[in-house]
Write an enzyme that holds these catalytic residues in place. Structure first.
Site: not given
Length: 259
Positions: A42, A110, A144
């Site tokens: 990430e 995300k 994540c």
């Protein structure tokens, strides 16, 4: 079957060129090892802890970082997934790019931002599926904290993905250890998919990372695992046929759909 490589990487905060150079070296090594795809962490292009520098480093899908990744992919002859800060007008997203040589990059944003740090820098995207067809397999992207919400992985599994690729920035500590040691394997098992969870190594100015990158198989076993927080390049074979018995014997997705 597809061989992938995962790079548990020590990024340098704010130094895009240094981070691209590290990915370039890993891509060359991954190609020599027979991998078709390299997955990096990430925000590895900017460094996760770059903080107030991130708005200035954020770029569009045609920016210098993405062009650098495309050059790496073309030169090494390997597809690359890497996290970067994406600018879209006034908005900045925590994004991951799938780069396959000269093809148009596929960008995932995300949806679940973690903590005040991320919320101060990024806009959350609406949850949705980002699925890539490559080498006869379907690959889904999450970042994540996204993977910690079972709905996100289940949605991809119901859409037919074989593997979920998860660039991450998992912090060191008891919570991070639990997530890596238990949650990732559970997500793979409960959805009968592969999960490649790829973390940062070491520490930056703001965060210390857990390392512990891993690739979990549909039966919950680990087919690649880092046991520390140092830099590593690992290889794993994504072969659904090798886990056909597990997939047939744990019909969660079929039974959910018939409920």
């Amino acid at each position: 079957m597809m061989r992938i490589a995962t790079l548990q990487m020590q990024s340098i905060s704010g130094d895009v060129q240094a981070n691209l150079a590290r990915i370039e070296r890993a891509a060359a090594e991954a190609t020599r090892g027979g991998a078709e795809l390299l997955v990096a962490p990430e925000l590895c292009v900017t460094g996760y802890g770059a903080g107030e520098a991130i708005p200035a480093l954020a770029e569009t899908a045609n920016g210098i970082g993405i062009r650098g990744l495309r050059d790496i992919s073309s030169t090494a002859g390997i597809a690359v997934v890497a996290g970067f800060a994406e600018r879209d007008g006034a908005d900045i997203y925590n994004s991951a790019a799938f780069i396959n040589r000269d093809a148009v990059p596929v960008i995932y944003r995300k949806s679940h931002l973690f903590g005040a740090y991320e919320r101060s820098l990024f806009k959350p995207a609406k949850p949705g599926n980002c699925i890539i067809d490559m080498g006869g397999l379907k690959l889904g992207l999450l970042i994540c904290y996204d993977v910690e919400f079972p709905e996100n992985v289940r949605r991809l599994a119901m859409a037919g993905v074989d593997a979920v690729l998860v660039p991450t920035a998992l912090p060191a500590g008891p919570s991070g250890t639990f997530i890596a040691s238990h949650m990732i394997q559970t997500r793979a098992f409960e959805n009968q998919v592969f999960v490649a969870y790829v973390n940062h190594a070491g520490a930056d100015e703001r965060f210390t990372f857990a390392g512990q990158s891993r690739v979990a198989a549909p039966d919950g076993s680990l087919i690649a695992v880092c046991t520390d927080d140092q830099e590593h390049l690992m290889f794993a074979d994504i072969d659904p046929a090798a886990f056909a018995a597990s997939i047939a014997g744990n019909p969660y997705l079929k039974d959910l759909g018939s409920a």
